[in-house]
Enzyme design. Structure first.
Site, short mmCIF file in Angstrom:
data_model
loop_
_atom_site.label_atom_id
_atom_site.label_comp_id
_atom_site.label_asym_id
_atom_site.label_seq_id
_atom_site.Cartn_x
_atom_site.Cartn_y
_atom_site.Cartn_z
N LYS A 160 -95.60 89.01 -45.13
CA LYS A 160 -97.02 89.31 -44.97
C LYS A 160 -97.60 89.12 -46.36
CE LYS A 160 -100.01 92.14 -45.33
NZ LYS A 160 -101.17 92.01 -46.24
N GLY B 12 -95.94 98.99 -52.87
CA GLY B 12 -97.38 99.24 -52.96
C GLY B 12 -97.71 100.72 -52.99
N GLY C 68 -97.50 102.43 -47.77
CA GLY C 68 -96.07 102.54 -47.43
C GLY C 68 -95.82 103.58 -46.36
N GLU D 53 -91.30 100.97 -51.64
CA GLU D 53 -91.28 101.43 -53.04
C GLU D 53 -92.73 101.70 -53.37
OE1 GLU D 53 -92.39 101.26 -56.45
OE2 GLU D 53 -91.42 99.32 -56.83
N CYS E 107 -95.23 99.86 -61.68
CA CYS E 107 -94.87 101.08 -60.95
C CYS E 107 -94.12 102.06 -61.84
CB CYS E 107 -94.07 100.74 -59.70
SG CYS E 107 -92.87 99.44 -59.95
#
Lengths: 527, 527
Positions: free
Chosen positions: A183, A240, A245, A264, A301
């Site tokens: 996606k 994201g 998530g 994650e 992140c």
């Protein structure tokens, strides 16, 4: 070379009616390509092809999968300048970062190629029969890992190459033998399509079954939701936000057949700074952390969003120095107007909380879509009482908590949510004297760092990238490194199976020459 | 020695007001003990103790955990006759089974003791630093598995010893370093309390922290639900029905912090019987399968509830012979009036479906709580169209599907839900000629068996017990064998950590002398 279409297996397809564009945040203009959102018919086609491809691809030799993975790496490199330029135009990130991230992506693909070519990753295990055992004979049992089936990978906004189309999740899934449907992330759909074209070229060159890969465009949540709910999909990889998530995790858990989602997500990556270290090395630390907080405009992140220290003159000095250093750094561009918008909103929300003080914030005008890096401070007690302050502000932002004492610092750690990383800055004797801090932090994180920065995620077998919720949805797995392949596989046992019909990994002669657990002994020998 | 109380850590406690008894299905009377259901205050106490115990227990050496596990085995053996008698009185199962299951339980405890004493199970991995690497230095990274925290284990109705109080889930969780709270199965609460007392004795003898184990009585769903929802609980193990397992899975997925649930649930364990084999060995097969279907009154999760053959005279002969053989077998007692009640209800539902024919059913009167074994037959087309017939009838029941041809047989396999096992009865040339059947079946199961029966789950490293949903909630893990420890652990990385403060498993000198992956090489050497 960018068509704006979806890849449904090997076929370019644009049956949908909704279109969207990507954005150049540096120039503050839309890029000139129009992307056609995947239609529900195309989603079904992609999943149908993936299901069929799954049979041959799932049983394919490691050598052939390695050829495919290496060919993807080659085809990505062959995209050359076009890829780098497209990447930069869709992210606002500098060319050096694009080249670096491409290198990481190639490295991951080749590492998985090497892993599956060598072959021992299937964890083959053999227990031979004992026909005369009493009271019952022992059967012959042999176990190995096999792929789960078609995997959906969601592209990440902040890693257009290394954690998107042909990124870590995709490479690991291919290595496992799982077809992948990506996606595509709408912010870098052009980069995504280019990389998708490289995968399709590689798939054709190495004779992979049609459907081993599809790339679906989507600017909203419909395509992703439909994919996660599709009965043909067997697992999901996502990088994201916590909101995104968790929504996918919920959809997957509510399916008639629940499927694993490895998401994650967010993390503030707490950094504990102990007194001796800050008094001895405060100046160096300030410089280092000013760099880490602003690296990639804070869009990693593992960005250090929370610094925990004990009140002292040295800590005050550190905060002053960190403030001086961080405003020296040139402001930089964020990925997209939506990202800078979210940064400003979340920062404002944090700044509006009682007791929060701004230690440093870029004051001068900055270019559109450029972020003003910011450091704030707060008392330990205030932080403990207000969980709004615990939330991630995605961008070049960090909060320094001034704790009353070690007890309060530990209390704060115990009240944090799960994190990707936890760092302790300390002299060695301090670390030793405060092992309870390590234990408290260990309970919250996937990776502990001593005297370093959390940014910079080394790709190697010993890396754990993933931690207790909400850092990730399943702390038992990693998103980085070769062990991330374990997210997409399951063990299967063969009982008393004829040797000639066993998978090669389990045959007596060990034709793949892999390391196996044979009657509790790890060996590469044949039986 | 049975008090009817809960163990909240080391303390016997009965603060609740609700009580219940267990039942002797052989004598068709209630047993003479009254069990006090755990109160919500006691649940909180047990979880609080487990949380605290988690810190010390989670970091405990393998040698000490092994002492604890071996001591549990010793204390269970010391319960001697009392345990066996209580077991039989609460299950209707014969003494031989009780002794056998105790042996399996002891064996599992000792196997996990050996595993953690040896120590390599933590999958230690070390990548040493390359300080002069360009463009950035490579840090030192070291990874190992650590416990998730307090685990809730639900006792299984059909395995009062091997999959209940000190069964496989508990043994694996203790080995991992996770405190365990058992939600005792109400049908064998006395057996559960005895085993719990053995665990508590062992915990005291080997100086385990109070709270490493608690045993909570409960006859309804409230205690289990409260445990799964409790923020202090980090993972769940369950063996039982699809309805029960799915309910717990849903509760865990809906938590603010979702936690993993490993539920081992239903399975009809399809057995494919190919034409040559049935014509050559139909008579032997009929005898063997009559035994497997009725083993333990059909109360095994690997009971063969579905036989798939191709219409032929030989198959008809096999059905006739299977029918003759199965009614020769003495009917036996089921675990509880509720279990026989469910068996009769589900069997009646199956028998009421159009097109189903009874091939064999015990006609004479049987003792109360004894099951009438039953074999039914149906056409392939009818079976394909009616998924009610795909559902498990827990007990000594099996349905033989007479397929038109191989294509229909494959179609049926493709339409089955996930299963624990799949068996193929075939001559070797048939198995080779029909590898597509193996592939279709492999997609549905956790264990493939050739020319055997699915009952009899060998405890060894190569056993996979767990399959695609609904056989289990996460096919990536096993409930049987040493690898079942992986359900309760997660990896953690240490970056640039001082050697002296690393866990022993990761120290340069390798003091535990375990096998480690050092710079991609598996070795027991020190650095």
């Amino acid at each position: 070379m960018i068509t704006g279409k979806n890849y449904i297996g090997n076929t370019l397809s644009s049956k949908g009616s909704k279109t969207y564009t990507t954005y150049n945040p540096q120039l503050n203009i839309e890029n000139g390509f129009s992307f056609v959102e995947a239609a529900s018919e195309e989603i079904d086609e992609a999943v149908g092809l993936a299901r069929t491809a799954s049979i041959g691809f799932g049983a394919m030799s490691g050598v052939k999968k390695a050829d495919f993975l290496n060919a993807i790496a080659d085809e990505i490199l062959a995209l050359d300048e076009l890829l780098i330029k497209t990447y930069c135009s869709e992210t606002g990130l500098p060319e050096g970062r694009a080249i670096g991230e491409r290198g990481r992506t190639i490295g991951q693909l080749r590492a998985f190629a090497a892993l599956v070519k060598e072959g021992s990753w299937v964890e083959a295990s053999i227990d031979t029969a004992i026909p005369d055992r009493t009271p019952v004979p022992k059967p012959d049992l042999r176990k190995m890992l096999i792929p789960l089936g078609p995997v959906v990978v969601f592209g990440a906004s902040n890693f257009p190459l290394a954690y998107s189309t042909a990124g870590g999740d995709t490479a690991a899934a291919f290595a496992a033998g799982c077809p992948v449907i990506v996606k595509s992330h709408p912010m870098h759909a052009g980069t995504g399509e280019l990389v998708a074209s490289a995968i399709i070229k590689a798939a054709k060159k190495t004779n992979m079954p049609n459907g081993v890969f599809s790339n679906l465009n989507s600017s909203g949540i419909e395509v992703g939701s439909a994919l996660v709910k599709h009965p043909g999909i067997k697992a999901v990889g996502f990088t994201g936000s916590i909101g995104g998530g968790r929504a996918l995790f919920n959809l997957a858990a509510q399916r008639e057949e629940p499927i694993p989602v490895f998401a994650e997500m967010g993390s503030v990556n707490p950094v504990v700074i102990l007194p001796e270290a800050v008094s001895k090395r405060g100046e160096d630390l300030a410089k280092t952390y000013a760099g880490s907080i602003t690296l990639g405009t804070g869009q990693f992140c593992t960005n250090p969003g929370l610094l925990l220290g004990i009140k002292s003159d040295a800590l005050t000095g550190f905060i002053t120095r960190l403030s001086e250093e961080i405003i020296k750094i040139e402001p930089s561009c964020m990925l997209h107007p939506n990202i800078i918008g979210a940064y400003e909103t979340k920062k404002e929300k944090a700044l509006s909380q009682n007791g929060l003080q701004v230690a440093a914030e870029i004051q001068q005008n900055v270019q559109t879509n450029y972020a003003r890096q910011t450091v704030t401070t707060v008392e330990g007690k205030t932080f403990l009482q207000n969980t709004t302050l615990h939330q991630e502000v995605f961008g070049p932002y960090s909060i320094v908590v001034q704790c009353e004492d070690i007890a309060q610092l530990k209390e704060i750690i115990k009240n944090l949510e799960g994190q990707l990383t936890g760092t302790i800055i300390a002299e060695e004797n301090e670390l030793e004297a405060h092992q309870d801090i390590t234990i408290a932090l260990q309970n919250k994180v996937g990776r502990l760092i001593y005297n370093g920065v959390p940014t910079g995620v080394e790709v190697c077998p010993s890396m754990q990238h993933g931690g207790p919720y909400p850092a990730s949805t399943d702390s038992r797995f990693t998103a980085v490194g070769i062990h991330s392949i374990k997210r997409w596989v399951r063990p299967i046992s063969y009982q008393d199976w004829p040797d000639s019909l066993l998978p090669d990994a389990l045959k007596n002669s060990n034709p793949l020459k892999i390391s196996r657990l044979v009657n509790n002994e790890q060996t590469k020998n044949s039986l």
